[in-house]
Design a protein around this motif. Structure first.
Motif, PDB file in Angstrom:
ATOM      1  N   VAL A   1     -32.703 -48.232  17.718  1.00  0.00           N
ATOM      2  CA  VAL A   1     -33.565 -47.810  18.829  1.00  0.00           C
ATOM      3  C   VAL A   1     -34.989 -48.288  18.564  1.00  0.00           C
ATOM      4  O   VAL A   1     -35.641 -48.885  19.417  1.00  0.00           O
ATOM      5  N   LEU A   2     -35.460 -48.048  17.349  1.00  0.00           N
ATOM      6  CA  LEU A   2     -36.845 -48.387  17.033  1.00  0.00           C
ATOM      7  C   LEU A   2     -37.070 -49.889  17.083  1.00  0.00           C
ATOM      8  O   LEU A   2     -38.115 -50.371  17.482  1.00  0.00           O
ATOM      9  N   MET A   3     -36.013 -50.636  16.688  1.00  0.00           N
ATOM     10  CA  MET A   3     -36.106 -52.084  16.691  1.00  0.00           C
ATOM     11  C   MET A   3     -36.258 -52.605  18.118  1.00  0.00           C
ATOM     12  O   MET A   3     -36.950 -53.584  18.360  1.00  0.00           O
ATOM     13  N   ALA A   4     -35.598 -51.933  19.053  1.00  0.00           N
ATOM     14  CA  ALA A   4     -35.577 -52.409  20.434  1.00  0.00           C
ATOM     15  C   ALA A   4     -36.777 -51.923  21.236  1.00  0.00           C
ATOM     16  O   ALA A   4     -36.920 -52.254  22.401  1.00  0.00           O
ATOM     17  N   THR A   5     -37.630 -51.124  20.624  1.00  0.00           N
ATOM     18  CA  THR A   5     -38.719 -50.552  21.411  1.00  0.00           C
ATOM     19  C   THR A   5     -39.923 -51.482  21.477  1.00  0.00           C
ATOM     20  O   THR A   5     -40.165 -52.299  20.601  1.00  0.00           O
ATOM     21  N   THR A   6     -40.664 -51.344  22.544  1.00  0.00           N
ATOM     22  CA  THR A   6     -41.879 -52.115  22.784  1.00  0.00           C
ATOM     23  C   THR A   6     -43.071 -51.270  22.326  1.00  0.00           C
ATOM     24  O   THR A   6     -42.903 -50.097  22.006  1.00  0.00           O
ATOM     25  N   PRO A   7     -44.274 -51.851  22.317  1.00  0.00           N
ATOM     26  CA  PRO A   7     -45.465 -51.055  21.969  1.00  0.00           C
ATOM     27  C   PRO A   7     -45.609 -49.824  22.873  1.00  0.00           C
ATOM     28  O   PRO A   7     -46.045 -48.765  22.422  1.00  0.00           O
ATOM     29  N   GLU A   8     -45.206 -49.966  24.134  1.00  0.00           N
ATOM     30  CA  GLU A   8     -45.296 -48.814  25.045  1.00  0.00           C
ATOM     31  C   GLU A   8     -44.376 -47.689  24.559  1.00  0.00           C
ATOM     32  O   GLU A   8     -44.729 -46.524  24.589  1.00  0.00           O
ATOM     33  N   HIS A   9     -43.159 -48.105  24.121  1.00  0.00           N
ATOM     34  CA  HIS A   9     -42.228 -47.098  23.610  1.00  0.00           C
ATOM     35  C   HIS A   9     -42.778 -46.406  22.380  1.00  0.00           C
ATOM     36  O   HIS A   9     -42.602 -45.223  22.180  1.00  0.00           O
ATOM     37  N   ARG A  10     -43.452 -47.212  21.558  1.00  0.00           N
ATOM     38  CA  ARG A  10     -44.016 -46.625  20.355  1.00  0.00           C
ATOM     39  C   ARG A  10     -45.037 -45.552  20.729  1.00  0.00           C
ATOM     40  O   ARG A  10     -45.072 -44.478  20.136  1.00  0.00           O
ATOM     41  N   ASP A  11     -45.837 -45.844  21.743  1.00  0.00           N
ATOM     42  CA  ASP A  11     -46.805 -44.846  22.206  1.00  0.00           C
ATOM     43  C   ASP A  11     -46.083 -43.605  22.711  1.00  0.00           C
ATOM     44  O   ASP A  11     -46.511 -42.483  22.465  1.00  0.00           O
ATOM     45  N   ILE A  12     -44.982 -43.832  23.438  1.00  0.00           N
ATOM     46  CA  ILE A  12     -44.219 -42.710  23.986  1.00  0.00           C
ATOM     47  C   ILE A  12     -43.713 -41.817  22.852  1.00  0.00           C
ATOM     48  O   ILE A  12     -43.873 -40.598  22.875  1.00  0.00           O
TER      49      ILE A  12
ATOM     50  N   SER B   1     -36.768 -50.384   7.572  1.00  0.00           N
ATOM     51  CA  SER B   1     -36.871 -48.938   7.419  1.00  0.00           C
ATOM     52  C   SER B   1     -38.284 -48.502   7.048  1.00  0.00           C
ATOM     53  O   SER B   1     -38.806 -47.517   7.554  1.00  0.00           O
ATOM     54  N   LEU B   2     -38.921 -49.257   6.142  1.00  0.00           N
ATOM     55  CA  LEU B   2     -40.254 -48.864   5.703  1.00  0.00           C
ATOM     56  C   LEU B   2     -41.274 -49.131   6.794  1.00  0.00           C
ATOM     57  O   LEU B   2     -42.198 -48.346   7.001  1.00  0.00           O
ATOM     58  N   GLY B   3     -41.080 -50.223   7.502  1.00  0.00           N
ATOM     59  CA  GLY B   3     -41.988 -50.567   8.596  1.00  0.00           C
ATOM     60  C   GLY B   3     -42.035 -49.463   9.642  1.00  0.00           C
ATOM     61  O   GLY B   3     -43.105 -49.117  10.139  1.00  0.00           O
ATOM     62  N   TYR B   4     -40.870 -48.893   9.954  1.00  0.00           N
ATOM     63  CA  TYR B   4     -40.830 -47.851  10.974  1.00  0.00           C
ATOM     64  C   TYR B   4     -41.630 -46.629  10.539  1.00  0.00           C
ATOM     65  O   TYR B   4     -42.242 -45.955  11.349  1.00  0.00           O
ATOM     66  N   LEU B   5     -41.619 -46.380   9.240  1.00  0.00           N
ATOM     67  CA  LEU B   5     -42.363 -45.217   8.760  1.00  0.00           C
ATOM     68  C   LEU B   5     -43.861 -45.389   8.982  1.00  0.00           C
ATOM     69  O   LEU B   5     -44.592 -44.419   9.120  1.00  0.00           O
TER      70      LEU B   5
ATOM     71  N   ALA C   1     -45.119 -47.357  11.566  1.00  0.00           N
ATOM     72  CA  ALA C   1     -45.416 -47.518  12.994  1.00  0.00           C
ATOM     73  C   ALA C   1     -45.235 -46.228  13.791  1.00  0.00           C
ATOM     74  O   ALA C   1     -45.861 -46.049  14.824  1.00  0.00           O
ATOM     75  N   TYR C   2     -44.393 -45.352  13.307  1.00  0.00           N
ATOM     76  CA  TYR C   2     -44.079 -44.157  14.085  1.00  0.00           C
ATOM     77  C   TYR C   2     -44.489 -42.905  13.348  1.00  0.00           C
ATOM     78  O   TYR C   2     -44.418 -42.845  12.127  1.00  0.00           O
ATOM     79  N   ARG C   3     -44.891 -41.918  14.128  1.00  0.00           N
ATOM     80  CA  ARG C   3     -45.147 -40.613  13.536  1.00  0.00           C
ATOM     81  C   ARG C   3     -43.815 -39.893  13.470  1.00  0.00           C
ATOM     82  O   ARG C   3     -43.331 -39.404  14.475  1.00  0.00           O
TER      83      ARG C   3
END
Ligand code: C2E
Ligand code: MG
Ligand code: MG
Ligand code: MG
Length: 297
Positions: A163-174, A196-200, A202-204
């Motif tokens: 899911v996180l891989m497929a998300t756009t910057p807008e999704h990240r904001d969401i 896996s580490l990258g997601y940590l 980019a996302y809260r």
């Protein structure tokens, strides 16, 4: 017995598909038919949510429940998500299905509350297609919660790394916005993705769920145990909770405890169950093992 019924359903489903896939064109027709059936089934109330406890192993308290979709198919019996979530994603039905899941969770929280139970946080799974299909995903969720007068902290969203891989910057904001609003965000199947580490970064996120594939052989594979230990200490440094998925044995549990893991989910404590079957457990608030809870009656 729910667990046994579930396996039977799984086998029944498999046999059905095996049978039909012997003729490819029939398999294709079957898939198209299934997509149509699923949309109808959703409207006809054939979908159900099962709930699996997430347990604090220091106290045996049930700290969460993961909602897992099931389709009570009129002909095929009880189907597991692997049989219909991919169909739902390909056909777009995942969007209304996902909305139904959120509503159903809200309804269930209210139902339990009316039985004087205070359910723990309910985690629901979100698919990438579902997010892509709803540009205002956060507003939608907040709207449904508000309609049912349910606090955002009563729910968690489980997002797989795909899911996180497929998300756009807008999704990240969401996602980050939802987290700020009090909805816990968990990375599901942690460790199985590419970054896996990258997601940590980019996302809260509030929580990582260590994928079952790392837990399965921790008692025999020292490499798996090392990865699990590393993930646990990383999470601790970042102030993130860890849940180990798919814990089935006391040997796995002991190793996880030793490694400093506090939360687990798995058949060792309980399979996913129907809401009604959980009432006694929720009333008690704690859980020991399947063996102790489910002596044959
Ligand atoms: P998941 O989110 O990683 O859910 C955990 C899966 O592991 C569940 O399978 C659960 O029954 C299974 N499990 C739990 N403990 C154990 C154990 O000790 N041993 C073993 N062998 N398995 C265990 P399930 O219910 O078949 O769901 C499979 C996947 O389908 C879920 O994986 C999730 O990605 C997806 N899914 C389920 N419900 C939904 C939904 O409502 N929406 C979306 N988008 N996806 C869903
Ligand atoms: Mg999950
Ligand atoms: Mg998982
Ligand atoms: Mg999974």
């Amino acid at each position: 017995h729910a667990d046994v019924a579930l396996y039977r359903a799984k086998d029944a489903g498999r046999n059905q598909f095996h049978f039909h896939s012997e003729a490819l064109d029939i398999a294709v027709i079957e898939r198209v038919t299934m997509a149509a059936d699923l949309r109808l089934g959703l409207e006809r109330g054939e979908l159900e949510l099962y709930y699996q406890p997430q347990v604090d192993i220091d106290t045996n308290r049930i700290v969460g429940l993961e909602a897992l979709a099931r389709w009570r198919h009129p002909k095929l019996g009880l189907l597991l998500p692997s049989h219909f979530i991919p169909v739902a994603e390909k056909s777009g039905t995942i969007v209304p299905l996902g909305r139904w899941v959120i509503e159903q969770v809200c309804r269930q929280i209210r139902a339990w509350q009316s039985e004087k139970l205070s359910p723990p946080r309910i985690a629901l799974n979100v698919s990438a297609v579902q997010m892509n299909g709803s540009p205002e995903f956060d507003a939608e969720i907040m709207h449904i919660l508000a309609q049912w007068n349910i606090d955002p902290s009563a729910v968690a969203l489980e997002l797989t790394e795909s899911v996180l891989m497929a998300t756009t910057p807008e999704h990240r904001d969401i996602i980050n916005r939802l987290n700020r609003l009090g909805i816990a965000i968990a990375i599901d199947d942690f460790g199985t993705g590419y970054s896996s580490l990258g997601y940590l970064r980019a996302y809260r996120v509030s929580q990582i769920k260590i994928a079952q594939e790392f837990i399965r052989n921790i008692a025999t594979e020292s490499g798996d145990l090392a990865i699990v230990r590393a993930a646990i200490s990383l999470a601790r440094e970042l102030g993130i909770d860890v849940i180990a998925e798919g814990v089935e044995s006391s040997a796995q549990l002991a190793l996880l405890k030793q490694a400093g893991c506090r939360y687990v989910q798995g058949f060792y404590f309980s399979p996913p169950r129907q809401a009604d079957e959980l009432i006694a457990l929720l009333r008690r608030g704690t859980i020991t093992t399947v063996a102790q809870n489910e002596r044959p009656d």
